[in-house]
Design a protein around this motif. Structure first.
Motif, PDB file in Angstrom:
ATOM      1  N   LEU A 132      -8.687  90.466 102.592  1.00  0.00           N
ATOM      2  CA  LEU A 132     -10.004  90.552 101.956  1.00  0.00           C
ATOM      3  C   LEU A 132      -9.865  90.656 100.435  1.00  0.00           C
ATOM      4  O   LEU A 132     -10.666  90.083  99.685  1.00  0.00           O
ATOM      5  CB  LEU A 132     -10.787  91.747 102.497  1.00  0.00           C
ATOM      6  N   TYR A 133      -8.849  91.375  99.977  1.00  0.00           N
ATOM      7  CA  TYR A 133      -8.615  91.491  98.528  1.00  0.00           C
ATOM      8  C   TYR A 133      -8.240  90.135  97.936  1.00  0.00           C
ATOM      9  O   TYR A 133      -8.765  89.732  96.885  1.00  0.00           O
ATOM     10  CB  TYR A 133      -7.495  92.509  98.257  1.00  0.00           C
ATOM     11  N   ILE A 134      -7.329  89.440  98.614  1.00  0.00           N
ATOM     12  CA  ILE A 134      -6.925  88.109  98.145  1.00  0.00           C
ATOM     13  C   ILE A 134      -8.139  87.190  98.089  1.00  0.00           C
ATOM     14  O   ILE A 134      -8.357  86.471  97.102  1.00  0.00           O
ATOM     15  CB  ILE A 134      -5.838  87.513  99.062  1.00  0.00           C
ATOM     16  N   GLY A 135      -8.936  87.237  99.159  1.00  0.00           N
ATOM     17  CA  GLY A 135     -10.132  86.394  99.214  1.00  0.00           C
ATOM     18  C   GLY A 135     -11.112  86.708  98.095  1.00  0.00           C
ATOM     19  O   GLY A 135     -11.720  85.801  97.512  1.00  0.00           O
ATOM     20  N   LYS A 136     -11.262  87.988  97.774  1.00  0.00           N
ATOM     21  CA  LYS A 136     -12.196  88.387  96.703  1.00  0.00           C
ATOM     22  C   LYS A 136     -11.702  87.914  95.336  1.00  0.00           C
ATOM     23  O   LYS A 136     -12.478  87.409  94.520  1.00  0.00           O
ATOM     24  CB  LYS A 136     -12.360  89.909  96.698  1.00  0.00           C
ATOM     25  N   MET A 137     -10.400  88.056  95.071  1.00  0.00           N
ATOM     26  CA  MET A 137      -9.839  87.605  93.799  1.00  0.00           C
ATOM     27  C   MET A 137      -9.970  86.088  93.652  1.00  0.00           C
ATOM     28  O   MET A 137     -10.224  85.568  92.563  1.00  0.00           O
ATOM     29  CB  MET A 137      -8.371  88.026  93.700  1.00  0.00           C
ATOM     30  N   VAL A 138      -9.787  85.379  94.758  1.00  0.00           N
ATOM     31  CA  VAL A 138      -9.945  83.924  94.745  1.00  0.00           C
ATOM     32  C   VAL A 138     -11.374  83.553  94.341  1.00  0.00           C
ATOM     33  O   VAL A 138     -11.606  82.650  93.527  1.00  0.00           O
ATOM     34  CB  VAL A 138      -9.595  83.334  96.131  1.00  0.00           C
ATOM     35  N   LEU A 139     -12.372  84.263  94.883  1.00  0.00           N
ATOM     36  CA  LEU A 139     -13.766  83.959  94.567  1.00  0.00           C
ATOM     37  C   LEU A 139     -14.139  84.378  93.149  1.00  0.00           C
ATOM     38  O   LEU A 139     -15.087  83.831  92.568  1.00  0.00           O
ATOM     39  CB  LEU A 139     -14.695  84.612  95.587  1.00  0.00           C
ATOM     40  N   LEU A 140     -13.409  85.333  92.572  1.00  0.00           N
ATOM     41  CA  LEU A 140     -13.629  85.672  91.164  1.00  0.00           C
ATOM     42  C   LEU A 140     -13.173  84.506  90.275  1.00  0.00           C
ATOM     43  O   LEU A 140     -13.889  84.089  89.357  1.00  0.00           O
ATOM     44  CB  LEU A 140     -12.847  86.943  90.804  1.00  0.00           C
ATOM     45  N   ILE A 141     -12.001  83.989  90.566  1.00  0.00           N
ATOM     46  CA  ILE A 141     -11.485  82.826  89.822  1.00  0.00           C
ATOM     47  C   ILE A 141     -12.378  81.613  90.068  1.00  0.00           C
ATOM     48  O   ILE A 141     -12.576  80.774  89.187  1.00  0.00           O
ATOM     49  CB  ILE A 141     -10.034  82.521  90.252  1.00  0.00           C
ATOM     50  N   GLU A 142     -12.953  81.566  91.259  1.00  0.00           N
ATOM     51  CA  GLU A 142     -13.810  80.446  91.660  1.00  0.00           C
ATOM     52  C   GLU A 142     -15.005  80.275  90.720  1.00  0.00           C
ATOM     53  O   GLU A 142     -15.494  79.151  90.520  1.00  0.00           O
ATOM     54  CB  GLU A 142     -14.301  80.678  93.095  1.00  0.00           C
ATOM     55  N   ILE A 143     -15.477  81.350  90.107  1.00  0.00           N
ATOM     56  CA  ILE A 143     -16.625  81.261  89.196  1.00  0.00           C
ATOM     57  C   ILE A 143     -16.286  80.333  88.026  1.00  0.00           C
ATOM     58  O   ILE A 143     -17.058  79.441  87.672  1.00  0.00           O
ATOM     59  CB  ILE A 143     -17.036  82.659  88.688  1.00  0.00           C
ATOM     60  N   ALA A 144     -15.118  80.559  87.408  1.00  0.00           N
ATOM     61  CA  ALA A 144     -14.681  79.704  86.297  1.00  0.00           C
ATOM     62  C   ALA A 144     -14.398  78.284  86.782  1.00  0.00           C
ATOM     63  O   ALA A 144     -14.744  77.297  86.111  1.00  0.00           O
ATOM     64  CB  ALA A 144     -13.434  80.292  85.639  1.00  0.00           C
ATOM     65  N   LEU A 145     -13.779  78.185  87.947  1.00  0.00           N
ATOM     66  CA  LEU A 145     -13.443  76.872  88.512  1.00  0.00           C
ATOM     67  C   LEU A 145     -14.709  76.038  88.708  1.00  0.00           C
ATOM     68  O   LEU A 145     -14.747  74.854  88.356  1.00  0.00           O
ATOM     69  CB  LEU A 145     -12.702  77.050  89.838  1.00  0.00           C
ATOM     70  N   GLU A 146     -15.760  76.653  89.262  1.00  0.00           N
ATOM     71  CA  GLU A 146     -16.986  75.917  89.560  1.00  0.00           C
ATOM     72  C   GLU A 146     -17.750  75.530  88.301  1.00  0.00           C
ATOM     73  O   GLU A 146     -18.460  74.524  88.293  1.00  0.00           O
ATOM     74  CB  GLU A 146     -17.876  76.713  90.512  1.00  0.00           C
ATOM     75  N   LEU A 147     -17.637  76.340  87.247  1.00  0.00           N
ATOM     76  CA  LEU A 147     -18.258  75.951  85.981  1.00  0.00           C
ATOM     77  C   LEU A 147     -17.637  74.641  85.491  1.00  0.00           C
ATOM     78  O   LEU A 147     -18.352  73.700  85.113  1.00  0.00           O
ATOM     79  CB  LEU A 147     -18.051  77.056  84.934  1.00  0.00           C
ATOM     80  N   GLY A 148     -16.307  74.568  85.526  1.00  0.00           N
ATOM     81  CA  GLY A 148     -15.633  73.337  85.129  1.00  0.00           C
ATOM     82  C   GLY A 148     -15.974  72.183  86.054  1.00  0.00           C
ATOM     83  O   GLY A 148     -16.217  71.059  85.600  1.00  0.00           O
ATOM     84  N   ARG A 149     -16.034  72.466  87.359  1.00  0.00           N
ATOM     85  CA  ARG A 149     -16.295  71.396  88.324  1.00  0.00           C
ATOM     86  C   ARG A 149     -17.708  70.816  88.147  1.00  0.00           C
ATOM     87  O   ARG A 149     -17.913  69.617  88.350  1.00  0.00           O
ATOM     88  CB  ARG A 149     -16.122  71.924  89.747  1.00  0.00           C
ATOM     89  N   ALA A 150     -18.678  71.650  87.768  1.00  0.00           N
ATOM     90  CA  ALA A 150     -20.043  71.156  87.559  1.00  0.00           C
ATOM     91  C   ALA A 150     -20.058  70.089  86.466  1.00  0.00           C
ATOM     92  O   ALA A 150     -20.679  69.022  86.617  1.00  0.00           O
ATOM     93  CB  ALA A 150     -20.972  72.310  87.193  1.00  0.00           C
TER      94      ALA A 150
END
Length: 448
Positions: A349-367
């Motif tokens: 769950l911790y790994i998954g949460k950290m991944v989704l934190l990084i995902e915020i920046a990733l999705e900004l770039g992907r947009a």
């Protein structure tokens, strides 16, 4: 008068949203069904791993169908704007014949060589039998997806988004019903059979709707309007576009190889679920950018370049806002979201949460990337986004995943390192695509 009315409709934000909403719900349904297989069989984590690995392989081949559908969407839009209906008819014929033929060839390849693909990406041996069962049924009938993808593109190009959405809804509901009936008796084989049968029914329905709506018979006389000049244009547009998508999905296999090498099936499944949440984050961006392609394709066909620019920036603004909001929400509810798939282990769950934190920046770039790449492709600026995406996909995302996330390699951050590498890839490319679009170089490459 009619031209003025059509022009006013194309430049209105309301029209863009009207086109976007059906595509959005179609993508949403595809995600629900794509992952309903894993949700409904989540009590068997070996089956989940098998489906995850299969989908990663299959997605690489599905790109071949998107080559023709992408080229078709762009060309149909331009020809409609230019009122060249003879060339428009030829696009339907060429795209249908090629995608169906390629679909059959790919089905044969997956049916015969699936075991070698699994060995190559180091699928856990305990999941091999289930993986082979699933990929041989789903992959062996992948030509059905080729037909669905292509005819769905035809309907969208003619602004029949609602029809495509309703048909996908029917397919998805049938798939879920089939899962409920077959999983208790057949397990992963039941999931595969349900997927194939629902797609087969979808092909029949969408073919009938296409004949009724567009009134071009590509089934009885598929070669009637087949012209080599149209084939060259579709390949010149869709080839590089598909090359970019092919490169991305091929890179995902290498990244999955890195994750599989960590030797933890729980982490592999976290990657699968995090990828699903990522799709939810950029789903609206994908939908509105597809609608944007239809709109600016016609505008560019009319020679309206400045109006096309405004529509692209409008699409970008809406995409960035919705993507960030959804990504932030998913981060805050991550424990609950992963819990839906039976993930209870605190470390996972911790790994998954950290991944989704990084995902915020990733999705900004992907947009930024999704909107600008589709805008450049529609205008005819094909080579630049393809070359750039391939270089960064492999040089940053794949290599970075190995260096940051690989077992016993440098920082050894595991899945978190993999996500950092992918975020860097998206964000760096976003800056470059923005500069490219602002430079106006794409205006010199207009198709018509």
């Amino acid at each position: 008068m009619q031209k003025t009315t059509e022009y006013n409709k194309l430049i209105s934000f309301k029209h863009l949203i009207i086109l976007t909403i059906p595509i959005f719900f179609e993508l949403l349904l595809q995600i629900i069904v794509g992952y309903s297989d894993q949700i409904m069989i989540s009590s068997d984590q070996d089956a989940v791993t098998a489906i995850t690995n299969t989908n990663t392989i299959v997605n690489v081949f599905i790109i071949a169908f998107q080559v023709f559908s992408m080229g078709a969407i762009i060309l149909i839009g331009h020809y409609k704007g230019a009122k060249n209906y003879d060339k428009e008819k030829s696009v339907y014929s060429v795209a249908f014949v090629l995608s169906t033929g390629i679909g059959i060839l790919i089905s044969i390849i997956l049916l015969c060589f699936s075991q070698y693909f699994f060995k190559w990406i180091h699928l856990d041996p305990t999941c091999m039998d289930k993986g082979l069962t699933y990929i041989r049924i789903v992959g062996g009938c992948l030509f059905l997806q080729a037909i669905l993808t292509t005819i769905s593109a035809f309907l969208k190009s003619n602004s029949y988004m609602k029809d495509s959405t309703i048909i996908n809804a029917v397919v998805n509901v049938l798939n879920i019903i089939g899962n409920f009936i077959l999983i208790p008796h057949l397990g992963i084989m039941g999931v595969a059979i349900s997927s194939v049968v629902s797609r087969g029914i979808g092909v029949v329905i969408i073919s009938i709707v296409f004949l009724k709506r567009v009134k071009v018979n590509i089934f009885l006389h598929p070669f009637k309007d087949f012209h080599k000049s149209t084939l060259k244009k579709i390949l010149s547009i869709g080839g590089p576009s598909g090359g970019e998508a092919l490169s991305y999905n091929a890179s995902q296999i290498l990244i999955l190889f890195v994750v599989n090498s960590l030797g933890n099936k729980g982490v592999v499944n976290i990657k699968s679920y995090a990828s699903m949440f990522a799709m939810i984050s950029y789903m609206f961006t994908s939908a509105i950018s597809q609608a944007m392609q239809v709109v600016i394709g016609e505008l560019l066909g009319m020679g309206k370049v400045e109006e096309s620019k405004k529509k692209i920036y409008q699409t970008l603004l809406v995409s960035v806002v919705t993507t960030i909001v959804i990504s932030v929400i998913l981060f805050f509810i991550s424990d609950y979201a992963y819990g839906l798939f039976g993930i209870k282990d605190k470390e996972l769950l911790y790994i998954g949460k950290m991944v989704l934190l990084i995902e915020i920046a990733l999705e900004l770039g992907r947009a930024f990337n999704i909107v600008f790449v589709r805008a450049l492709q529609t205008s005819g600026d094909i080579a630049f986004p393809t070359i750039l995406s391939v270089i960064f996909c492999w040089g940053v995302a794949v290599l970075g995943s190995y260096l940051l996330g690989g077992k016993d390699v440098w920082l050894n951050l595991g899945l978190i390192g993999v996500w950092i590498a992918m975020a860097l890839d998206e964000c760096i490319r976003a800056v470059i695509f923005f500069i490219r679009f602002k430079s106006g170089a794409w205006e010199r490459k207009l198709i018509l």
